[in-house]
Scaffold this motif. Structure first.
Motif, mmCIF file in Angstrom:
data_model
loop_
_atom_site.group_PDB
_atom_site.id
_atom_site.type_symbol
_atom_site.label_atom_id
_atom_site.label_comp_id
_atom_site.label_asym_id
_atom_site.label_seq_id
_atom_site.Cartn_x
_atom_site.Cartn_y
_atom_site.Cartn_z
ATOM 1 N N LEU A 162 4.121 7.589 -9.853
ATOM 2 C CA LEU A 162 3.293 8.385 -10.773
ATOM 3 C C LEU A 162 3.285 9.839 -10.316
ATOM 4 O O LEU A 162 3.352 10.130 -9.120
ATOM 5 N N TRP A 163 3.156 10.715 -11.277
ATOM 6 C CA TRP A 163 3.006 12.138 -10.951
ATOM 7 C C TRP A 163 1.512 12.437 -10.889
ATOM 8 O O TRP A 163 0.806 12.270 -11.899
ATOM 9 N N ALA A 164 1.070 12.818 -9.713
ATOM 10 C CA ALA A 164 -0.378 12.946 -9.503
ATOM 11 C C ALA A 164 -1.062 13.873 -10.520
ATOM 12 O O ALA A 164 -2.125 13.527 -11.047
ATOM 13 N N PRO A 165 -0.493 15.045 -10.813
ATOM 14 C CA PRO A 165 -1.201 15.929 -11.763
ATOM 15 C C PRO A 165 -1.323 15.319 -13.159
ATOM 16 O O PRO A 165 -2.236 15.670 -13.906
ATOM 17 N N ASP A 166 -0.409 14.463 -13.531
ATOM 18 C CA ASP A 166 -0.498 13.838 -14.862
ATOM 19 C C ASP A 166 0.110 12.447 -14.743
ATOM 20 O O ASP A 166 1.322 12.267 -14.840
ATOM 21 N N PRO A 199 7.489 16.608 -3.802
ATOM 22 C CA PRO A 199 7.372 15.216 -3.332
ATOM 23 C C PRO A 199 5.918 14.815 -3.073
ATOM 24 O O PRO A 199 5.538 13.658 -3.289
ATOM 25 N N SER A 200 5.102 15.741 -2.615
ATOM 26 C CA SER A 200 3.717 15.403 -2.290
ATOM 27 C C SER A 200 2.916 15.057 -3.545
ATOM 28 O O SER A 200 1.814 14.542 -3.451
ATOM 29 N N GLU A 201 3.490 15.355 -4.710
ATOM 30 C CA GLU A 201 2.773 15.039 -5.952
ATOM 31 C C GLU A 201 3.139 13.664 -6.504
ATOM 32 O O GLU A 201 2.618 13.257 -7.539
ATOM 33 N N VAL A 202 4.069 12.987 -5.807
ATOM 34 C CA VAL A 202 4.487 11.669 -6.299
ATOM 35 C C VAL A 202 3.668 10.584 -5.609
ATOM 36 O O VAL A 202 3.561 10.562 -4.388
ATOM 37 N N LEU A 203 3.073 9.723 -6.409
ATOM 38 C CA LEU A 203 2.307 8.591 -5.883
ATOM 39 C C LEU A 203 3.073 7.314 -6.158
ATOM 40 O O LEU A 203 3.777 7.207 -7.173
ATOM 41 N N LEU A 204 2.923 6.354 -5.247
ATOM 42 C CA LEU A 204 3.482 5.034 -5.477
ATOM 43 C C LEU A 204 2.324 4.041 -5.454
ATOM 44 O O LEU A 204 1.657 3.883 -4.434
ATOM 45 N N GLU A 214 0.838 -1.207 0.000
ATOM 46 C CA GLU A 214 0.000 0.000 0.000
ATOM 47 C C GLU A 214 0.869 1.252 0.000
ATOM 48 O O GLU A 214 0.632 2.201 -0.743
ATOM 49 N N GLU A 215 1.883 1.275 0.834
ATOM 50 C CA GLU A 215 2.670 2.494 1.027
ATOM 51 C C GLU A 215 3.747 2.669 -0.036
ATOM 52 O O GLU A 215 4.095 3.795 -0.392
ATOM 53 N N LEU A 216 4.303 1.576 -0.539
ATOM 54 C CA LEU A 216 5.463 1.686 -1.436
ATOM 55 C C LEU A 216 5.120 1.329 -2.883
ATOM 56 O O LEU A 216 5.987 1.388 -3.757
ATOM 57 N N GLY A 217 3.878 0.917 -3.112
ATOM 58 C CA GLY A 217 3.429 0.727 -4.492
ATOM 59 C C GLY A 217 3.918 -0.535 -5.159
ATOM 60 O O GLY A 217 3.744 -0.707 -6.360
ATOM 61 N N VAL A 218 4.523 -1.445 -4.405
ATOM 62 C CA VAL A 218 5.044 -2.666 -5.037
ATOM 63 C C VAL A 218 3.955 -3.743 -5.073
ATOM 64 O O VAL A 218 3.048 -3.745 -4.248
ATOM 65 N N PRO A 219 4.045 -4.655 -6.044
ATOM 66 C CA PRO A 219 3.110 -5.784 -6.030
ATOM 67 C C PRO A 219 3.455 -6.753 -4.892
ATOM 68 O O PRO A 219 4.588 -6.776 -4.405
ATOM 69 N N LEU A 220 2.470 -7.549 -4.507
ATOM 70 C CA LEU A 220 2.624 -8.412 -3.324
ATOM 71 C C LEU A 220 3.791 -9.373 -3.470
ATOM 72 O O LEU A 220 4.499 -9.645 -2.505
ATOM 73 N N GLU A 223 12.881 1.646 -10.651
ATOM 74 C CA GLU A 223 13.639 2.846 -11.016
ATOM 75 C C GLU A 223 13.581 3.877 -9.883
ATOM 76 O O GLU A 223 14.584 4.523 -9.567
ATOM 77 N N ALA A 224 12.418 3.993 -9.278
ATOM 78 C CA ALA A 224 12.268 4.954 -8.171
ATOM 79 C C ALA A 224 13.162 4.564 -7.000
ATOM 80 O O ALA A 224 13.814 5.423 -6.390
ATOM 81 N N PHE A 225 13.186 3.260 -6.692
ATOM 82 C CA PHE A 225 14.033 2.804 -5.587
ATOM 83 C C PHE A 225 15.512 3.077 -5.900
ATOM 84 O O PHE A 225 16.302 3.433 -5.025
#
Lengths: 171, 326, 803
Positions: free
Chosen positions: C579-583, C568-573, C507-513, C592-594
């Motif tokens: 992902l960039w929240a606005p687009d 940073p607050s615009e980055v979703l995982l 949930e927090e880091l956006g990785v698959p299970l 890549e993010a890690f």
């Protein structure tokens, strides 16, 4: 142990037999104490530890394996009785392609909590589905009535068996 | 894990070989078929034979088929085989039902009809581990001198607890035994004796080889009812088997009832045919029969379940069984 | 298939969705490893010699013949480990093996390690123990009345006290007597809850390995099917006098526990000591019989309740007297004694409450915590009392419970802080789903329906031993492969806590299970979690995992934001991507993010922890016991059919509505609800953990230590169970979650009792409602006019018995 006192009593008169077991399709030749049960041979000689020991003596079903198509309690089966028969354990249900639909459904439906009764239940269920591909809920209840589960209340187990039966019918 | 004592396992293929093994190791040998009764008893150190003679590979002990006016049940046919057999279900549905309600599914896949006939008597003071029995101070049936159920006397009152023998008895089945002295037939109704320590007429060197259930021109109708607390696994607290020879209008010619779960032998209910003969099996007659049964049945504290309740259930289960005759 | 009776929307993408368990396929394919599945090179097998007497002095033990037996490598007795232990630091009253006194049939006296089990069994028979038998106490009231003329079960802490008493608690809140006198209706009842035991299918098992050399002292490793590796770690170190830094506890998967593996047991000390003596690993696996002797199950409770209410049904005063039959040792008994009273004060408001509870020792296996520790028994009594009161005042019992609802964000009469509370939604859900209005008092004679409610803690506010350190913690690290590793010391006993931390990482880091590894069950590399007890794990471990994951997320988002030159607050995982929240077309893989984050901050790891708030309880003595950061709430409706001829109660169905805060994985929550309701049903109808008396063979002898005779329900006996999840979103729970593993057991029993009353008009105040007991109750009713359907609410005049 090097520092132990010299022993005085007689060594144990232990009979060991070589038995030939066909388990999950493979033929094993294994030396076991002559008074071993099939469960002990599976767990402690063949290291197939999937089959579990829960009650010591045929009351709980955790040790259930399939012998010649029938769900059988391996803790009450003298190891010799399994010779020349076809033994399938929980480890033998999956294939190289992946888990058996029952195994997958148990995971998906949350039918295994602690998982200790699961191998035995899967063997009872697999034996059922081999004979009755489209079992009713009552037939599932009957087939699993010798396998005690202490975690789930059985509901999710029934759902998983039904789910697997449906998938197997499609395949 | 509760361990088995040591033994040698013999797997004869022929009856003669099995019988000679029993002679050869006399006094230190037991036959085993499904093992579902003997193996737990051995783990409890109630029996510690040096030799086991396995019967499941003996060809002569197999088979379910009609033969000369009776149904022959090979002694090592499993309870599942008996319960699912088309011929048993057709001729003797009560027998199929009784076999199909023993213990749980895996047990029935292993246990045999011959083994069920020879099931060891059971008692709360007996079917326990060696440690438990030591703490108890043992009992009359094994290693001790007192019966904790009756607290007096020299008689063991361990309970006959098998499901199929009462049904076999009311169907006038016959057990065929073979041993060193040859072959003999004993009606199942006479097979048991009132001794909890050894409750059958089978001699140590003998084997039950088959059970014959007579197929009359007018097959006797039978029914079965069983009391237990769980719907699986449990031994019966009480079983009732009844059979009747009746006209189409339910006028009774002969009526039999056998109850188990009391003492060491199944009890054949006395006086039933006298009450019933010539009468229609209606509710009044059923009540009279149930009352008659109650007077003869006295469950003991050989099981951990309230004996007064078990006694009160006698007429209830007699009525259930009798109603199933219709 | 998931039925949410009450659901709150959220932005969550993983949490709240049905998910696989991370060890699910390992369990269903037979690959999962439990303790007895392990074999170490050179491993010996141990066995424990047990006392055949309920109460005796050990005069002497002679082990020479056993030691001389071929194949025997070590023998230990109580004198090898003469330090007492106990899960509660104030009541250490057990030795790993008895030193000079045995206190129940089955108490451990000596242990051997041999090449195999058969040799070990043979060696036990060679140990000579001379006992001097002492009069046993088997009935708790005999223990209570003892005058010291025969030896106490334990020496009193102070001269002149009754050594057979573990703990006495007397607490009073409000003007109990005054409000009782002022009540319009007072119902008095006596209740007896028979003891029951956990019966996990896996028997206890432990392996000890002592590695000497390589420095002073050596190192001890114990593998055990325990639900409290941390407390086991502490007690092993203390009792065996080994520096805790040289003790390691490994917890393989546990095959069920339910509270039955929540303190150290003799086998764990014995495998350790035997290994120290033999220089080889030693395994002990309990027989099923030994599991019954180890016990620590539900205490038998003798309870007396007086409950007063106004004519309109509002509760006024509750007065309880309880005697707990504790068995031979204290175990968790101090806590049990408090819980017997402290956990009753919700979900109903009661202006005045008093309880007086006494736990006594008896010469039987020790009782302890079983699922719903200490509060299942009083809940049974209290919810039947509520049913009796509702009938007296002419209220529908569901309405009676609504009327007395305590509310949310409030305090109980004993000053426990209650936060979220979805009890009303629970009542609504079971009322609606069960078709209650069409059934209650309206079904034919023999058929009935009953309701009950309850509450339970989400963890205890304080650890078992006083300290100011966190109650739960995890360590999380992420690496260049895109994988998240979670080091978790929490106890996976089938409830899914290893999966829980994985879901949170997803949930927090956006990785698959399947990119999450949970490294678990080993005190050498996991931070301390106190264990799987008191329904603490979801709440505490969940918060700890969120804490760790968010620290990592912050770094990952910062690194990605720097790369993209956004905030940073615009980055979703989510979904394996940053992902960039606005687009959201602007994205990269989490791998890549890690990598960006690792380049920016160095190797990435974080610890997270949780500790409870400390202002959630009263300041009186004992006020901390029963305090929890949050409470779950449950309501059940049970429908039964009573066979009046035989006494069989066929429980047709149980509707289970449970406020778990938020269902982090609804499949697992349902599993806990169904499993709990099943276990309550089993205790209601079947289970009794009882002992022979002197008239039946031998006093103190276990009645039936096997799974044949201790009857737990099969698939053919268990009723249909319908789960109705209620989500109240707790302000402090992880994503709002609270417990689900114990609360839903409580109402099964009184709901069934109340349903039986609705069916046949007979009250059953003693458990279990086995066929003989129900038959006897019906017979008794028949002799006094006969069982019949009770009257519908509103048809009875309320008479106020004011003095």
């Amino acid at each position: 142990m090097a520092h132990r006192a010299v022993t005085t009593s007689m060594p144990m008169p232990r009979a060991t037999d070589v038995v030939r077991l066909r388990v999950n399709g493979d033929l094993y030749e294994v030396g076991v104490p002559a008074h071993y049960t099939l469960l002990e041979a599976l767990r402690y000689e063949l290291l197939l530890t999937g089959s579990k020991q829960g009650c010591d003596k045929g009351d709980c079903g955790a040790c259930t394996v399939i012998i010649d198509g029938r769900a059988t309690l391996s803790c009450l089966t003298p190891v010799h009785e399994a010779e020349e028969r076809d033994v399938v354990t929980v480890e033998g249900l999956a294939s190289a392609d992946g888990p058996h639909p029952l195994q997958d459904e148990f995971d998906l439906k949350g039918a295994a909590q602690c998982g200790f009764c699961t191998p035995g239940i899967l063997c009872s269920a697999a034996a059922l589905l081999a004979r009755t591909p489209d079992p009713s809920r009552d037939e599932i209840r009957e087939a699993l009535a010798g396998n005690l589960c202490r975690c789930t209340g059985y509901t999710k187990i029934f759902e998983a068996v039904e789910g697997a039966a449906a998938r197997l019918r499609v395949e | 894990m509760l361990r088995l004592p040591e033994y040698r396992y013999h797997q004869p293929r022929a009856l003669a070989e099995a019988l000679s093994l029993l002679v050869e190791h006399q006094g230190d040998v037991m036959p085993v078929a499904g093992g579902t009764d003997l193996i737990p008893n051995m783990k409890h150190r109630l029996f510690e034979p040096g030799h086991l003679v396995a019967l499941k590979r003996v060809e002569e002990l197999k088979g379910i088929h009609e033969e000369n006016g009776h149904l022959r049940l090979g002694a090592t046919e499993t309870l599942t085989d008996v319960a699912e057999s088309r011929v048993v279900r057709g001729c003797f549905p009560a027998l199929a039902e009784a076999a199909g309600h023993v213990a749980g599914p895996q047990l029935r896949n292993m246990a045999t009809i011959g083994g069920n006939l020879c099931l060891e008597t059971r008692c709360t003071y007996y079917n326990q581990t060696a440690f438990w029995r030591q703490a108890l101070g043992y009992c009359l049936k094994k290693d001790g001198s007192i019966c904790h159920v009756t607290k007096v006397g020299r008689k063991c009152v361990a309970a006959h607890s098998a499901d199929t023998p009462p049904v076999l008895a009311v169907l006038d089945a016959v057990a065929v035994l073979e041993g060193p002295q040859g072959r003999r037939e004993v009606p199942v109704g006479d097979f048991f004796v009132a001794d909890g320590i050894a409750n059958t007429r089978r001699e140590p060197g003998e084997l039950v080889t088959e059970i014959r259930v007579p197929l009359g021109p007018r097959t006797r109708r039978a029914a079965y009812a069983k009391l237990r607390q769980r719907n699986s696994i449990d031994f019966p607290l009480l079983t009732v088997a009844v059979s009747a020879d009746m006209d189409r209008d339910l006028t009774v010619h002969e009526l039999k009832g056998v109850v188990t779960g009391l003492g060491a032998r199944p009890r054949e209910l006395a006086g039933w045919s006298e009450i019933a003969r010539g009468h229609v099996l209606d509710d009044d007659l059923i009540d009279a029969l149930a009352e008659r049964a109650l007077a003869q049945c006295h469950p003991l504290e050989n099981m951990i379940v309230d004996p007064e309740w078990r006694r009160a259930m006698v007429p209830v289960y007699i009525r259930k069984a009798l109603r199933r005759l219709f | 298939m998931i039925k949410r009776a009450h659901r709150v929307g959220s932005e969550l993408t993983v949490v709240g969705q049905p998910q696989r368990k991370i060890e699910g396929l390992a369990k269903s394919t037979g690959r999962a490893i439990y303790t007895d599945d392990l074999t170490l090179p050179g491993m010996l097998h141990g066995k424990i010699l047990r006392s055949p007497h309920p109460h005796a002095r050990i005069v002497s033990i002679d082990t020479t013949a056993a030691e001389a037996l071929e194949g025997v490598h070590a023998v230990v007795t109580g004198r090898d480990m003469p330090i007492t232990y106990g899960i509660i630091p104030w009541t250490p009253d057990e030795f790993p093996l008895c030193v000079d006194r045995v206190r129940y049939i089955g108490d451990g006296v000596a242990a051997v390690a041999a090449v195999d089990e058969d040799t070990a069994i043979r060696a036990l028979a060679e140990i000579r123990v001379e006992y001097e038998e002492l009069p046993p106490f088997l009935d708790p009231f005999d223990s209570l009345a003892a005058d010291g003329s025969t030896p106490w079960i334990h020496q009193p802490k102070k001269e002149g006290r009754n050594g057979n008493i573990t703990k006495h608690v007397h607490l009073e809140f409000g003007d109990v007597d005054g409000l009782m006198d002022g009540s319009d209706v007072v119902v008095e009842g006596e209740y007896h809850f028979e003891g029951t035991t956990h019966t996990p299918i896996e028997p206890h098992c432990a392996i000890g390995l002592f590695e000497s050399g390589g420095g002073p002292g050596g190192k001890l490793t114990v593998w055990s099917a325990t639900q409290v590796p941390h407390y086991l770690h502490r007690e092993l170190a203390r009792v065996l006098e080994i520096d805790p830094a040289r003790v390691r506890v490994v917890q393989p998967l546990v095959g069920g526990a339910f509270g039955g593996k929540s303190e150290p047991f003799d086998l764990e000390f014995c495998v350790a000591k035997l290994s120290m003596k033999a220089g080889r690993p030693v395994k002990i696996l309990y027989t099923r019989e030994e599991v019954f002797y180890a016990h620590r199950g539900r205490h038998p409770f003798h309870m007396r309740y007086r409950t007063g209410c106004r004519a309109d049904g509002r509760l006024r005063s509750v007065d309880a007297r309880i005697v707990l039959d504790g068995g031979a040792y204290a175990s968790f008994g101090l806590v049990t004694t408090y819980y017997s009273g402290q956990l009753l004060c919700a979900p109903y408001a009661m202006p005045a409450y008093r309880f007086d509870s006494t736990r006594v020792y008896t010469n039987k296996p020790a009782c302890g915590p079983k699922r719903g520790h200490g509060s299942v028994q009083p809940r049974f009594a209290f919810e039947v009392q509520m049913d009796k009161l509702a009938e007296r005042v002419g209220l529908d019992p569901i309405d009676m419970r609504r009327l007395n609802f305590i509310g949310e964000h409030t305090r109980t009469v004993n000053d426990l802080r209650v936060t979220s509370n979805g009890f009303l939604e629970c009542l609504d859900a079971v009322e609606r789903s069960s078709d209650w209005r069409e059934k209650f008092r309206k079904m034919p004679f023999g058929q009935g329906i009953g309701v009950a409610g309850s509450t339970y803690i989400s963890g205890t506010n304080y650890p078992i031993y006083p300290n100011d350190m966190p109650q739960s913690a995890v360590q999380m690290q992420i690496d260049r492969s895109g994988r998240v590793a979670v080091f978790s010391g929490a106890s996976e006993i089938g409830q899914g806590c290893d999966s829980l931390v994985a879901y949170i990482a997803c949930e927090e880091l956006g990785v698959p299970l399947d990119h999450v590894r949970v490294l678990r069950g080993d005190t050498d590399f996991t931070p301390v979690d106190l264990g799987a007890y008191s329904s603490r794990v979801t709440f505490m471990l969940g918060n700890a995992a969120i804490d760790a994951a968010r620290k990592l997320r912050k770094m990952v988002c910062e690194a990605v934001a720097a790369d993209w030159e956004v905030k940073p607050s615009e980055v979703l995982l989510a979904g394996g991507r940053a992902l960039w929240a606005p687009d959201t077309a602007r994205q990269m893989t989490v791998r890549e993010a890690f990598n960006l984050a690792e380049a920016r901050f160095g190797t990435l790891g974080a610890t997270g922890w949780y500790d409870t708030p400390k202002d959630v309880h009263g300041e009186y003595r004992g006020g901390t016991i029963g305090a929890s950061p949050a409470y779950s709430f449950t309501a059940h409706v049970a429908e039964v059919e009573v066979d009046v001829e035989t006494g069989f109660v066929d429980v047709k169905k149980i509707w289970i509505a449970h406020d778990c805060g938020r269902a982090l994985n609804p499949v697992l929550v349902e599993g806990q609800m169904e499993g709990s309701a099943y276990m309550g049903f089993a205790e209601a109808i079947m289970e009794e953990h009882v002992f022979k008396d002197a008239e039946h063979g031998r006093g103190g002898l276990h009645n039936a230590p096997s799974l044949l005779d201790y009857r737990i329900p099969t698939s053919l006996d268990t009723p249909e169970l319908e789960s109705l999840i209620v989500e109240s979103i707790d302000p402090e729970g992880p994503y709002g979650a609270k417990e689900a593993g114990e609360g839903p057991l409580h109402p099964s029993i009184p709901a069934i009792a109340n349903a039986i009353y609705d069916a046949v008009g007979v009250r059953l105040d003693r458990l279990p409602f086995s066929p003989p007991a129900v038959w006897r109750a019906l017979e008794a009713a028949a002799s006094s006019g006969g069982a019949r359907k009770p009257a519908a609410p509103g048809t009875v005049e309320v008479t106020a018995p004011r003095p």
